[in-house]
Scaffold this active site. Structure first.
Site, PDB file in Angstrom:
ATOM      1  N   HIS A  69       0.824  -1.222   0.000  1.00 38.10           N
ATOM      2  CA  HIS A  69       0.000   0.000   0.000  1.00 38.10           C
ATOM      3  C   HIS A  69       0.856   1.270   0.000  1.00 38.10           C
ATOM      4  O   HIS A  69       0.340   2.368  -0.198  1.00 38.10           O
ATOM      5  CB  HIS A  69      -0.911   0.033   1.234  1.00 38.10           C
ATOM      6  CG  HIS A  69      -1.879  -1.106   1.293  1.00 38.10           C
ATOM      7  ND1 HIS A  69      -2.763  -1.367   0.275  1.00 38.10           N
ATOM      8  CD2 HIS A  69      -2.099  -2.062   2.235  1.00 38.10           C
ATOM      9  CE1 HIS A  69      -3.496  -2.439   0.594  1.00 38.10           C
ATOM     10  NE2 HIS A  69      -3.098  -2.888   1.771  1.00 38.10           N
TER      11      HIS A  69
ATOM     12  N   HIS B 117      -6.187  -7.214  -0.039  1.00 38.58           N
ATOM     13  CA  HIS B 117      -6.366  -5.783  -0.286  1.00 38.58           C
ATOM     14  C   HIS B 117      -5.717  -5.390  -1.601  1.00 38.58           C
ATOM     15  O   HIS B 117      -4.757  -6.023  -2.037  1.00 38.58           O
ATOM     16  CB  HIS B 117      -5.732  -4.958   0.845  1.00 38.58           C
ATOM     17  CG  HIS B 117      -6.308  -5.238   2.199  1.00 38.58           C
ATOM     18  ND1 HIS B 117      -5.725  -6.133   3.068  1.00 38.58           N
ATOM     19  CD2 HIS B 117      -7.406  -4.740   2.818  1.00 38.58           C
ATOM     20  CE1 HIS B 117      -6.443  -6.167   4.197  1.00 38.58           C
ATOM     21  NE2 HIS B 117      -7.473  -5.340   4.060  1.00 38.58           N
TER      22      HIS B 117
HETATM   23  C1  X5A Z   1      -0.913  -5.112   4.091  1.00 45.14           C
HETATM   24  C2  X5A Z   1      -2.328  -5.107   4.510  1.00 45.14           C
HETATM   25  C3  X5A Z   1      -4.220  -3.831   5.287  1.00 45.14           C
HETATM   26  C4  X5A Z   1      -4.621  -2.475   5.774  1.00 45.14           C
HETATM   27  C5  X5A Z   1      -6.061  -2.483   6.271  1.00 45.14           C
HETATM   28  C6  X5A Z   1      -6.500  -1.147   6.808  1.00 45.14           C
HETATM   29  N1  X5A Z   1      -2.846  -3.910   4.875  1.00 45.14           N
HETATM   30  N2  X5A Z   1      -7.848  -1.167   7.268  1.00 45.14           N
HETATM   31  O1  X5A Z   1      -2.968  -6.145   4.559  1.00 45.14           O
HETATM   32 ZN    ZN Z   2      -3.920  -7.139   3.017  1.00 45.21          ZN
END
Ligand code: X5A
Ligand code: ZN
Length: 648
Positions: free
Chosen positions: A127, A166
């Site tokens: 992210h 995600h």
């Molecule tokens: C790397 C990962 C998830 C972030 C979730 C925030 N991040 N609600 O799985």
């Molecule tokens: Zn994730």
């Protein structure tokens, strides 16, 4: 060639210092749980252990704007500036180790020190953006590794597979105009109602400028996606594009929050599914696969899934998938919309992109979110692994020269009277050579059925190929196989008095015409070109096989099979995903030792040689495929490539 495991204990240091319900799941125990389980299973001991180093400022600069180091008191204030980020005094050290671990892994693979590997890291990376931490991620570990592979190793084509639940929007933003990096991500989306709530996570975001078609998003619009949905996405979307792209390296943003039990993902795929996903990726890029941990917050599910991934990287066959292999309606709609969005950019999708017939209403709906039933996670596979991974019953004098050291050359043979009894109905088995070959095959097959040997290769004189295969099928079915898949190439007809009881699926690849004589008796032409061969495997053979869920696979290269060695190797490598890798290949006695050797290596877990840039499937081959799909889709649900999305 080996598997690297990159890790450093310091990466457990970063943790939550204040109350934050969003960040609390990204805990140090994620790493220790995964590592403990790898040790328990004896997997860590089989890897080359590399101690992670910190990435340098310059290496971080490949992707990020300059970074700052802050005092403790500023951390909470700084954290507030980002979405889902909680800094700790050690965070920057950990994040530099996480990025460094990815770099070390890529260096180890690209210098040939190992074939593949996994970096167990915290914090995760996908992210993270050029100048923003996001979603527990500080530096974009996989993006830095990709940029480094280009800059330091001169690579031109890198596939990034993001199976975290995600959307790795950070990776997408960093490479959206870069055609040298093909980025694939599936993610929980729910029509934009799931974090990070981005319009650009949808299937119609396909990259920009030079990078058009090099971003592939597969949004899941419901929770509860399972093994069938994930495998279908690989067979019908990712892999056709990946083969056409022909990567030199595969990087995996390996998040396991897409597995069953995870509180974030709410999906249903079992840990074994990650063995299959890994094995499907190992046929690309000559097997150069670097996986880097991203998410995964259910410790038990995470630990099991990590073990499955590492075990598969080490070359062990994937355990069979549990559950019925029927993709759900919502998954099919997502796959279809992604295929439609990508079709203008990929030849492998174009010819097939006629609208599939609408599915009848009432198709399976997703099972919905469920907590992990402990039964699915607690018990490791009960059947002990066979002591011999691959054995060959071959007589060619120069065969030893081309076999890897751990492939056993079998000397044994079944009892004479027994062999004769099996041979009796067949005239072609009367000759001494044919009988001797049959005895060796039966001995090997029994070893496989008893669970001592996992996979094998046997040979037979060409004139006795059909009869030998007939005996092998009967013997398999009468000695413990419940469902037997037979993939027959060349002049081999389905044994005429083989029962039509659904226990055997006969797939013949040869001849002029595509025909489905029944759902268990399928014939298709052998495509001449690599592109056609790939769509035959991905679009027909594997969907049939995954739907049927055999517990024994026979692959027979019969008279006039016309298969090139590298194609045979790919077929064997991919069929190895079925039946826990219990695959017996039957060759003609005068096959070259090279062919036997390459098959033995692939069945033993080595990567098949990469096919290179592939040609397109011919219109005739596509027509044959479409015809068979139309005939067989109602029975074998993994053949469905997508569902009709009703126009809103
Ligand atoms: C790397 C990962 C998830 C972030 C979730 C925030 N991040 N609600 O799985
Ligand atoms: Zn994730």
């Amino acid at each position: 060639m080996g598997t690297a495991l990159v890790y450093h204990e310091d990466m457990t240091a970063t943790r939550l210092l204040w109350d934050d319900p969003e960040c609390e799941i990204e805990r140090p125990e994620r790493l220790t749980a995964a590592l403990d389980r790898l040790r328990q299973r004896g997997l860590e001991q089989r890897c080359l252990l590399l101690s992670a180093r910190e990435a340098s400022e310059e290496e971080l600069g490949l992707v990020h704007r300059e970074t700052q180091v802050l005092g403790k008191e500023e951390l909470q204030a700084l954290s507030g500036q980002f979405d889902a980020i909680c800094f700790h005094p050690s965070t920057f050290h950990c994040a530099r180790l996480a990025a460094g671990a990815g770099l070390q892994l890529v260096d180890a693979v690209l210098t040939g020190a190992v074939q593949n590997g996994l970096a167990l890291v915290r914090p995760p990376g996908h992210h993270s953006q050029r100048a923003a931490a996001n979603g527990f991620c500080v530096f974009n570990n996989v993006a830095i590794a990709a940029a480094h592979a280009k800059q330091k190793h001169g690579l031109h084509r890198i596939l990034v597979v993001d199976w975290d639940v995600h959307h790795g929007q950070g990776i997408q933003y960093l490479f959206e105009d870069d055609p040298s990096i093909l980025y694939f991500s599936w993610h929980r989306y729910e029509h934009g109602r799931f974090w990070p709530f981005l319009r650009e996570s949808d299937a119609d975001a396909v990259g920009r400028g030079q990078g058009l078609g090099f971003t592939v998003n597969l949004p899941w619009n419901q929770v509860g996606m399972g093994n069938a949905d994930y495998v279908a996405a690989f067979l019908h979307l990712l892999l056709p594009l990946a083969f056409e792209f022909d990567p030199e390296l595969v990087l995996v943003s390996a998040g396991f929050d897409s597995a069953i039990g995870d509180p974030e993902g709410q999906m249903q795929a079992t840990p074994e599914c990650f063995a299959h996903l890994t094995q499907l990726l190992q046929v690309l890029a000559g097997g150069r696969v670097c996986a880097v941990l991203e998410g995964g917050y259910h410790l038990e599910s995470l630990a099991e899934s990590v073990c499955m991934t590492v075990q598969t990287l080490l070359g062990d066959p994937a355990p069979p998938l549990s559950g019925s292999m029927v993709p759900c309606q919502s998954a099919l709609e997502s796959i279809q919309s992604a295929r439609a969005a990508q079709a203008p950019h990929w030849k492998s999708l174009q010819l097939q992109e006629e609208r599939p017939p609408p599915l009848l209403p009432g198709g399976p709906v997703c099972k919905g979110a469920a907590s992990a039933p402990s039964s699915l996670l607690d018990q490791p596979c009960l059947c002990p692994a066979p002591s011999v991974r691959t054995a060959v019953a071959l007589t060619a004098p120069d065969i030893t020269l081309v076999l890897p050291p751990d492939v056993i050359q079998q000397e044994g043979s079944a009892l004479r009277e027994e062999t004769e009894a099996w041979a009796r109905p067949h005239e072609s088995l009367a000759r001494e050579e044919a009988l001797a070959a049959l005895g060796k095959l039966l001995y090997l097959l029994d070893g496989m059925l008893d669970g001592q040997v996992n996979s094998g290769i046997a040979a037979t004189p060409a004139s006795a190929a059909a009869a030998t295969l007939d005996v092998a099928i009967r013997r398999g079915l009468s000695h413990g196989a419940q469902r037997l898949l037979c993939v027959a190439l060349g002049q081999l007809d389905r044994p005429p008095d083989l029962a039509h009881d659904g226990r055997s699926l006969w797939l013949n690849i040869r001849g002029k015409e595509a025909a489905a004589l029944s759902m268990f008796h399928v014939s298709t032409p052998l495509p001449a070109m690599t592109g056609g061969f790939l769509s035959c495997i991905l679009g027909l053979v594997l969907p049939l096989a995954y739907s049927f869920q055999p517990d024994l696979v026979l692959v027979a290269l019969g008279p006039g099979h016309g298969l090139q060695g590298r194609h045979a190797a790919l077929l064997a490598a991919m069929l190895r995903g079925l039946a826990g890798g219990r695959v017996l290949a039957l060759l003609e006695e005068d096959s070259t030792p090279q062919l036997a050797g390459i098959l033995a290596r692939v069945l033993n877990g080595e990567a098949p040689p990469s096919l290179g840039a592939s040609s397109v499937a011919s219109p005739e081959d596509v027509r044959a495929l479409m015809y068979l799909r139309g005939q067989l889709e109602p029975q074998w649900k993994m053949l469905q490539v997508g569902a009709f999305t009703p126009q809103k």
